[in-house]
Design a protein around this motif. Structure first.
Motif, PDB file in Angstrom:
ATOM      1  N   GLN A  75      -0.974  -4.684 -10.523  1.00 27.12           N
ATOM      2  CA  GLN A  75      -1.283  -5.789 -10.768  1.00 27.12           C
ATOM      3  C   GLN A  75      -0.680  -6.802  -9.757  1.00 27.12           C
ATOM      4  OE1 GLN A  75      -3.276  -6.255 -13.470  1.00 27.12           O
ATOM      5  NE2 GLN A  75      -3.603  -8.313 -12.990  1.00 27.12           N
ATOM      6  N   GLU A  76      -1.696  -7.666  -9.320  1.00 27.09           N
ATOM      7  CA  GLU A  76      -1.428  -8.707  -8.225  1.00 27.09           C
ATOM      8  C   GLU A  76      -0.764  -9.808  -9.003  1.00 27.09           C
ATOM      9  OE1 GLU A  76      -4.360 -10.373  -5.851  1.00 27.09           O
ATOM     10  OE2 GLU A  76      -4.264  -8.538  -4.688  1.00 27.09           O
ATOM     11  N   SER A  77       0.462 -10.183  -8.355  1.00 22.43           N
ATOM     12  CA  SER A  77       1.324 -11.153  -8.937  1.00 22.43           C
ATOM     13  C   SER A  77       0.985 -12.605  -8.478  1.00 22.43           C
ATOM     14  CB  SER A  77       2.750 -10.946  -8.692  1.00 22.43           C
ATOM     15  OG  SER A  77       3.694 -11.976  -8.885  1.00 22.43           O
ATOM     16  N   ASP A  78       1.050 -13.515  -9.311  1.00 25.64           N
ATOM     17  CA  ASP A  78       0.436 -14.956  -8.960  1.00 25.64           C
ATOM     18  C   ASP A  78       2.272 -15.613  -8.493  1.00 25.64           C
ATOM     19  OD1 ASP A  78      -1.721 -15.080 -10.049  1.00 25.64           O
ATOM     20  OD2 ASP A  78      -0.962 -15.677 -12.255  1.00 25.64           O
ATOM     21  N   GLN A  79       3.288 -14.731  -8.333  1.00 27.43           N
ATOM     22  CA  GLN A  79       4.661 -15.301  -7.901  1.00 27.43           C
ATOM     23  C   GLN A  79       4.592 -15.027  -6.505  1.00 27.43           C
ATOM     24  OE1 GLN A  79       6.511 -17.198 -10.355  1.00 27.43           O
ATOM     25  NE2 GLN A  79       4.693 -16.766 -11.330  1.00 27.43           N
ATOM     26  N   GLY A  84      -3.424 -16.927   2.327  1.00 25.90           N
ATOM     27  CA  GLY A  84      -4.007 -17.793   3.405  1.00 25.90           C
ATOM     28  C   GLY A  84      -3.098 -18.560   4.567  1.00 25.90           C
ATOM     29  N   ASN A  85      -1.698 -18.440   3.950  1.00 24.50           N
ATOM     30  CA  ASN A  85      -0.797 -19.019   4.953  1.00 24.50           C
ATOM     31  C   ASN A  85      -0.716 -18.161   6.039  1.00 24.50           C
ATOM     32  OD1 ASN A  85      -0.126 -21.029   3.291  1.00 24.50           O
ATOM     33  ND2 ASN A  85       1.474 -20.040   2.035  1.00 24.50           N
ATOM     34  N   GLN A 106       8.653  -8.441   8.293  1.00 27.32           N
ATOM     35  CA  GLN A 106       9.880  -8.712   7.667  1.00 27.32           C
ATOM     36  C   GLN A 106       9.757  -9.160   6.235  1.00 27.32           C
ATOM     37  OE1 GLN A 106      12.762  -7.109   9.057  1.00 27.32           O
ATOM     38  NE2 GLN A 106      11.055  -6.543  10.755  1.00 27.32           N
ATOM     39  N   GLN A 107       8.604  -9.769   6.136  1.00 21.90           N
ATOM     40  CA  GLN A 107       8.204 -10.526   4.642  1.00 21.90           C
ATOM     41  C   GLN A 107       7.079  -9.877   4.220  1.00 21.90           C
ATOM     42  OE1 GLN A 107       7.100 -14.267   6.285  1.00 21.90           O
ATOM     43  NE2 GLN A 107       8.969 -14.546   7.401  1.00 21.90           N
ATOM     44  N   ARG A 108       6.688  -8.730   4.430  1.00 26.77           N
ATOM     45  CA  ARG A 108       5.435  -8.178   3.948  1.00 26.77           C
ATOM     46  C   ARG A 108       5.676  -7.956   2.437  1.00 26.77           C
ATOM     47  NH1 ARG A 108       8.464  -4.157   6.219  1.00 26.77           N
ATOM     48  NH2 ARG A 108       8.967  -2.314   5.066  1.00 26.77           N
ATOM     49  N   THR A 109       6.794  -7.888   1.614  1.00 25.50           N
ATOM     50  CA  THR A 109       6.737  -7.819   0.395  1.00 25.50           C
ATOM     51  C   THR A 109       6.581  -9.126  -0.651  1.00 25.50           C
ATOM     52  OG1 THR A 109       9.004  -7.698   0.150  1.00 25.50           O
ATOM     53  CG2 THR A 109       8.078  -5.510   0.239  1.00 25.50           C
ATOM     54  N   ASP A 110       6.477 -10.192   0.181  1.00 24.20           N
ATOM     55  CA  ASP A 110       6.429 -11.499  -0.394  1.00 24.20           C
ATOM     56  C   ASP A 110       5.208 -11.889  -0.554  1.00 24.20           C
ATOM     57  OD1 ASP A 110       9.220 -11.736  -0.239  1.00 24.20           O
ATOM     58  OD2 ASP A 110       9.121 -12.917   1.835  1.00 24.20           O
ATOM     59  N   TYR A 111       4.177 -10.974  -0.205  1.00 25.61           N
ATOM     60  CA  TYR A 111       2.771 -11.211  -0.514  1.00 25.61           C
ATOM     61  C   TYR A 111       2.041 -10.085  -1.214  1.00 25.61           C
ATOM     62  CZ  TYR A 111       3.299 -14.483   3.585  1.00 25.61           C
ATOM     63  OH  TYR A 111       3.864 -15.366   4.379  1.00 25.61           O
ATOM     64  N   ASN A 112       0.847 -10.315  -1.935  1.00 19.16           N
ATOM     65  CA  ASN A 112       0.078  -9.397  -2.505  1.00 19.16           C
ATOM     66  C   ASN A 112      -0.615  -8.570  -1.291  1.00 19.16           C
ATOM     67  OD1 ASN A 112       0.419  -9.802  -5.410  1.00 19.16           O
ATOM     68  ND2 ASN A 112      -0.437 -11.521  -5.089  1.00 19.16           N
ATOM     69  N   GLY A 113      -1.337  -7.493  -1.498  1.00 22.83           N
ATOM     70  CA  GLY A 113      -1.806  -6.438  -0.394  1.00 22.83           C
ATOM     71  C   GLY A 113      -2.728  -7.418   0.409  1.00 22.83           C
ATOM     72  N   PHE A 114      -2.627  -7.193   1.701  1.00 20.15           N
ATOM     73  CA  PHE A 114      -3.584  -7.834   2.838  1.00 20.15           C
ATOM     74  C   PHE A 114      -3.789  -7.163   3.869  1.00 20.15           C
ATOM     75  CE2 PHE A 114       0.699  -9.459   4.062  1.00 20.15           C
ATOM     76  CZ  PHE A 114       0.579  -9.256   5.474  1.00 20.15           C
ATOM     77  N   TYR A 127      -3.153  -5.544  10.675  1.00 21.37           N
ATOM     78  CA  TYR A 127      -1.726  -5.141   9.967  1.00 21.37           C
ATOM     79  C   TYR A 127      -2.065  -5.111   8.460  1.00 21.37           C
ATOM     80  CZ  TYR A 127       2.741  -5.271   7.917  1.00 21.37           C
ATOM     81  OH  TYR A 127       4.116  -4.833   7.283  1.00 21.37           O
ATOM     82  N   ASN A 128      -1.757  -4.013   7.940  1.00 18.87           N
ATOM     83  CA  ASN A 128      -1.917  -3.845   6.485  1.00 18.87           C
ATOM     84  C   ASN A 128      -0.545  -3.912   6.092  1.00 18.87           C
ATOM     85  OD1 ASN A 128      -1.896  -2.017   4.015  1.00 18.87           O
ATOM     86  ND2 ASN A 128      -4.074  -2.641   4.292  1.00 18.87           N
ATOM     87  N   ASN A 129      -0.273  -4.832   4.968  1.00 17.24           N
ATOM     88  CA  ASN A 129       1.217  -4.664   4.551  1.00 17.24           C
ATOM     89  C   ASN A 129       1.460  -3.689   3.448  1.00 17.24           C
ATOM     90  OD1 ASN A 129      -0.316  -5.874   2.568  1.00 17.24           O
ATOM     91  ND2 ASN A 129       1.475  -7.102   1.755  1.00 17.24           N
ATOM     92  N   ILE A 130       0.570  -3.063   3.038  1.00 17.94           N
ATOM     93  CA  ILE A 130       0.821  -1.748   2.176  1.00 17.94           C
ATOM     94  C   ILE A 130       1.293  -0.607   2.845  1.00 17.94           C
ATOM     95  CG2 ILE A 130      -0.050  -0.343   0.305  1.00 17.94           C
ATOM     96  CD1 ILE A 130      -1.927  -2.951  -0.622  1.00 17.94           C
ATOM     97  N   LEU A 131       0.643  -0.288   3.741  1.00 20.94           N
ATOM     98  CA  LEU A 131       0.727   0.765   4.587  1.00 20.94           C
ATOM     99  C   LEU A 131       1.705   0.366   5.623  1.00 20.94           C
ATOM    100  CD1 LEU A 131      -2.997   1.966   5.333  1.00 20.94           C
ATOM    101  CD2 LEU A 131      -1.299   3.086   3.836  1.00 20.94           C
ATOM    102  N   ASP A 132       1.902  -0.660   5.884  1.00 21.67           N
ATOM    103  CA  ASP A 132       3.004  -1.100   7.067  1.00 21.67           C
ATOM    104  C   ASP A 132       2.526  -0.471   8.379  1.00 21.67           C
ATOM    105  OD1 ASP A 132       4.990  -2.567   8.129  1.00 21.67           O
ATOM    106  OD2 ASP A 132       6.426  -0.973   7.785  1.00 21.67           O
ATOM    107  N   GLU A 133       1.407  -0.773   8.530  1.00 17.10           N
ATOM    108  CA  GLU A 133       0.812  -0.318   9.857  1.00 17.10           C
ATOM    109  C   GLU A 133       0.102  -1.219  10.680  1.00 17.10           C
ATOM    110  OE1 GLU A 133      -0.083   4.450   8.297  1.00 17.10           O
ATOM    111  OE2 GLU A 133      -1.858   2.993   8.919  1.00 17.10           O
ATOM    112  N   ILE A 134       0.221  -1.227  12.024  1.00 17.70           N
ATOM    113  CA  ILE A 134      -0.393  -2.315  12.971  1.00 17.70           C
ATOM    114  C   ILE A 134      -1.242  -1.420  13.832  1.00 17.70           C
ATOM    115  CG2 ILE A 134       0.161  -3.642  15.089  1.00 17.70           C
ATOM    116  CD1 ILE A 134       2.778  -4.503  13.707  1.00 17.70           C
ATOM    117  N   SER A 135      -2.446  -1.846  13.942  1.00 19.34           N
ATOM    118  CA  SER A 135      -3.320  -1.198  15.179  1.00 19.34           C
ATOM    119  C   SER A 135      -3.719  -2.352  15.913  1.00 19.34           C
ATOM    120  CB  SER A 135      -4.674  -0.695  14.328  1.00 19.34           C
ATOM    121  OG  SER A 135      -4.248   0.181  13.346  1.00 19.34           O
TER     122      SER A 135
END
Length: 258
Positions: A75-79, A84-85, A106-114, A127-135
């Motif tokens: 579940q996505e978190s409102d916290q 958009g930042n 370094q801050q990827r867990t501060d956001y819901n998936g993007f 960059y996908n923060n769930i996979l932590d992969e850069i293309s």
């Protein structure tokens, strides 16, 4: 279920063709694309809830866009911080894509998936923060919805094919691009993405253009940059009743200050 298509060096006239659908709750307030008074070189829409943006370009040619990513069913978190930042901070900063994404990792867990796309008409970093992969994208035809880059959801594969066909023409048909993004045809049930949604909703959100009771495609943005660095920016905003409005900007890219 946003959708972004990127073509780099695929057309005779334009080195970049980027088109994106922004899908969002109808009651989330936003302003259409404009040059921001506090950042006069930034052309972007504005999310009036979190004060960020989903897609934008600067007069120096920095480009960024974001979609949500639903690769996991948590579940996505409102916290969490506003995605958009991620776009805003890149567009209003002066750090290159590599350095910026290293900060974001370094801050990827501060956001819901993007999915974050940043770059210019020369290349993009994804960059996908769930996979932590850069293309890195330097040439070719790509698309992303709400999984990761080029995940073969029907809307991704069909849009890539349609955009590739348009790129084969010497003149690029803007209206044809908007028609592709406005396609409301859902895929067959056996091709629907594996997402935990009721079947009628899953069908609706699997089309390029989405319209449900409370959620749908709010805007389509087209960015064209030719080989002389002339930018054409067109955005169509849609209301649930079917009416639309359009803004258009043309400008020459300037060199970015060092």
């Amino acid at each position: 279920m946003c959708l972004i298509s990127i073509q780099l060096r695929q057309h005779a006239v334009y080195k970049l063709v980027l088109v994106a659908n922004r899908d969002e709750q109808y009651d989330r307030p936003a302003l259409p694309a404009h040059f921001w008074s506090d950042h006069p070189d930034l052309l972007a829409g504005k999310d009036l809830s979190a004060r960020g943006t989903w897609l934008g370009i600067t007069k120096q040619g920095r480009i960024a866009a974001v979609t949500n990513s639903y690769l996991i069913t948590t579940q996505e978190s409102d916290q969490k911080l506003s995605r958009g930042n991620l776009v805003m901070d890149y567009l209003t900063g002066n750090i290159g894509p590599e350095g910026y994404l290293e900060q974001i990792r370094q801050q990827r867990t501060d956001y819901n998936g993007f999915n974050l796309l940043i770059g210019s008409s020369d290349s993009f970093h994804h960059y996908n923060n769930i996979l932590d992969e850069i293309s890195i994208i330097r040439t070719g035809n790509y698309a992303v919805s709400n999984a990761t880059l080029d995940t073969p959801w029907p809307k991704v594969t069909l849009t890539k094919a349609a955009m590739a066909e348009l790129a084969s023409s010497s003149e690029l048909d803007e209206e044809a691009i908007f028609r592709i993004m406005a396609d409301r045809t859902p895929p067959s049930d056996d091709q629907l993405p594996d997402l935990p949604l009721p079947l009628p909703i899953l069908r609706a959100v699997s089309a390029n253009f989405i319209q449900t009771e409370r959620y749908g495609t709010r805007s389509t943005t087209l960015i064209l940059i030719d080989h002389c660095d002339q930018v054409t920016f067109v955005e169509r905003s849609y209301l649930p009743d079917g009416t639309s409005s359009e803004v258009r900007f043309n400008f020459q890219l300037m060199a970015e200050e060092k």
